[in-house]
Design an enzyme around this catalytic site. Structure first.
Site, PDB file in Angstrom:
ATOM      1  CB  THR A  90      -1.016   0.068   1.320  1.00 47.80           C
ATOM      2  OG1 THR A  90      -1.828  -1.048   1.136  1.00 47.80           O
ATOM      3  CG2 THR A  90      -1.618   1.251   1.398  1.00 47.80           C
ATOM      4  CE  LYS A 172      -5.282   0.123   4.310  1.00 44.87           C
ATOM      5  NZ  LYS A 172      -4.404  -0.648   3.408  1.00 44.87           N
ATOM      6  CG  HIS A 362      -1.677  -3.354  -3.235  1.00 46.39           C
ATOM      7  ND1 HIS A 362      -2.853  -4.180  -2.988  1.00 46.39           N
ATOM      8  CD2 HIS A 362      -1.536  -2.561  -2.055  1.00 46.39           C
ATOM      9  CE1 HIS A 362      -3.264  -4.094  -1.844  1.00 46.39           C
ATOM     10  NE2 HIS A 362      -2.543  -2.889  -1.206  1.00 46.39           N
TER      11      HIS A 362
END
Length: 555
Positions: A90, A172, A362
């Protein structure tokens, strides 16, 4: 024959005379340049965490006309876009999209990495010199300082003498901080302990009033109250596996990993759980719309930039896998959210006034249990067991205790001090460790990171490992598993390899100066920032190794 030659000579003479006359009578016309460079009002970058490229088409027939279908049909898609490095994680993905660079250059070699000097793992965005803004937790001790190059968002700020506004938003912290860059006006991320959106003193000393008010709503509770049932009748999810599979992970408080998922259990006490539901994407895009409104993005004289990352797809994918009903339902719900987001951009910024791009950090592997069930290659690898075996062998052969300091991101860090103290041969010890790694059935290859040119392997894999190697932060040995194999555990899946299921990502542009189209030419994640730089007429990021997608920029 003579007539032909004569005719040719006459024509040549006429042509040269005409050219000569043209040169004599030609007037110089100055090319008119516009008074100012044309740029969109707003650039919106959307990174969908763990979005495999095939998700654009796997659920295509079920998407609405205004979400992913609109993006595909109105936008320009670079269909064969790949991540050029490994490991595919990430933090690396977000940093590389926005720096146009690779871990070897931008320094973000994983979500975290081992630092031998500190003798501990370092998180990609950690920064103890700053403080949390918006809560009393340590979730805000973050900044982009570990990323050692500029981003396309930084370059936009520089190009407009900091008049452009840049904001990053993600559940995040790393999905918000790294894309927004070093000079961003703000980066906001979700604190699962409090259910609030927070930031750090790297950006500001106090949350804006509009965000403080928004946090008071505790929107997660409203979605928890709905539980999580499928958007459509569950029997219509024919692109997915059966609902109850032993290799899917169970959420906290659940007896089985099946619908409906009882989210009411978490109201007011477990805000972290919103991340593992499609509602995590909904609240992210909801905040993005509020930021556009509250910060007047796209309303000034300079181009603004909103960097958004939808992370719930990653949490769901890890827990249930790509072939789960949960994954399909998450993308169908995200499609609806995306349609609403596009409609908002149309009404607030104006259709054709904003440049939008979508990509992913990804992809993901199928769950090993699913692969085994369907007679496909794949399985799980116990890295800890392998490391223990190597340490034992190295102690017996070289008298070095705990020769391996750490193993992370498929890299092994050797204990250089212990090796020196034992007066052991470093190269010989390393070769033994590599040979033992190769003996594992799940391991495809293991290589010396300090001697990659001398290693025998396909050039594509060698280049991916090289691009992921940072001299200051990487280890001594790199190993990669066979196709379909991932780390240990009994449920769920992950990512990180060079294989296409992890590295083939969507790359679609839509809106300002973008004509519908596709290209099947191979492009790379690093080309996104280079393309944006070309379209916006600004400098590439300082470590950019990508190239503009000319099929798009030359339209």
């Amino acid at each position: 024959m003579r007539r032909t030659i004569l005719l040719f000579s006459v024509l040549a003479l006429m042509s040269s005379t005409s050219i000569a006359q043209t040169k004599k009578t030609k007037t110089v016309v100055k090319k008119e340049f516009p008074a100012s460079i044309s740029r969109p009002k707003l650039v919106v970058g959307l990174v969908i965490d763990q979005m495999r490229w095939d998700y654009l088409y796997r659920y295509y027939s079920r998407y609405s006309n205004g979400g992913f279908k609109r993006l595909i049909n109105e936008g320009f898609s670079a269909e064969n876009t790949f991540i050029p490095y490994t490991p595919t994680y990430t933090a690396c993905g977000h940093a590389s999209i926005y720096t146009g660079s690779v871990p070897a250059v931008n320094g973000i070699i994983g979500n975290d990495w081992f630092d031998p000097k500190l003798n501990r793992n370092v998180y990609c965005a950690e920064d103890t010199s700053v403080s949390t803004v918006g809560s009393n937790t340590r979730a805000g001790l973050m900044s982009p300082k570990n990323m050692v190059t500029t981003t396309i968002t930084d370059e936009l700020r520089l190009a407009t003498n900091f008049q452009s506004k840049v904001i990053g938003i993600s559940l995040k912290d790393r999905g918000s901080i790294l894309p927004a860059g070093h000079t961003a006006n703000a980066a906001y991320w979700y604190d699962g302990q409090t259910g609030d959106w927070i930031t750090s003193t790297h950006y500001m000393k106090k949350l804006p009033i509009w965000l403080e008010d928004y946090n008071k709503i505790k929107l997660a509770n409203k979605f928890f109250d709905k539980n999580w049932s499928t958007l459509y009748p569950i029997e219509t999810y024919t692109q997915s596996d059966a609902d109850n599979k032993i290799y899917e992970g169970k959420a906290r408080g659940e007896q089985t990993p099946t619908f409906p998922h009882p989210l009411k259990l978490y109201i007011g006490k477990n805000y972290e759980m919103i991340k593992s539901t499609p509602y995590g994407n909904t609240i992210t895009l909801d905040l993005a719309k509020l930021a556009i409104l509250s910060e007047d993005l796209g309303q000034g004289k300079s181009t603004d930039f909103l960097a958004v990352s939808c992370s719930a797809t990653d949490y769901v994918g890890h827990q249930y896998g790509p072939n789960s009903i949960e994954a399909e339902d998450t993308y169908l719900r995200l499609d609806k959210d995306l349609e609403e987001f596009f409609n908002y951009l149309d009404s607030k910024i104006g259709k054709g006034n904003y440049l939008f791009f979508l990509s992913a950090d990804h992809g993901a592997a199928h769950v090993p249990g699913f692969m085994e069930e369907n007679k496909l290659p794949g399985g799980r690898f116990s890295e800890s067991a392998a490391i223990k075996k190597i340490n034992t062998a190295l102690e017996e052969q070289f008298k070095v205790k705990k020769a391996i300091l750490a193993s992370t991101n498929n890299q092994i860090y050797l204990n250089h001090k212990a090796i020196e103290d034992a007066k052991a041969n470093y190269d010989a010890l390393k070769r033994v460790a590599i040979d033992i790694l190769k003996q594992n059935d799940e391991v495809m290859n293991a290589v010396d990171l300090n001697n990659l040119p001398g290693e025998t392997m396909p050039e594509q894999i060698k280049k991916a490992i090289t691009y992921g190697y940072n001299a200051q932060r990487s280890g001594d040995i790199y190993f990669y598993l066979k196709s379909g194999y991932i780390g240990s555990g009994s449920t769920g899946t992950t990512h990180g390899s060079w294989y296409p299921y992890d590295s083939h990502i969507p790359c679609v542009f839509m809106g300002w100066n973008v004509k519908p189209g596709k290209t099947n030419k191979t492009h790379y994640m690093t080309d996104i920032a280079a393309t944006l730089a070309a379209m916006l007429h600004i400098q590439m990021p300082s470590g950019c190794v990508g190239e503009p997608i000319t099929e798009l920029t030359h339209q």
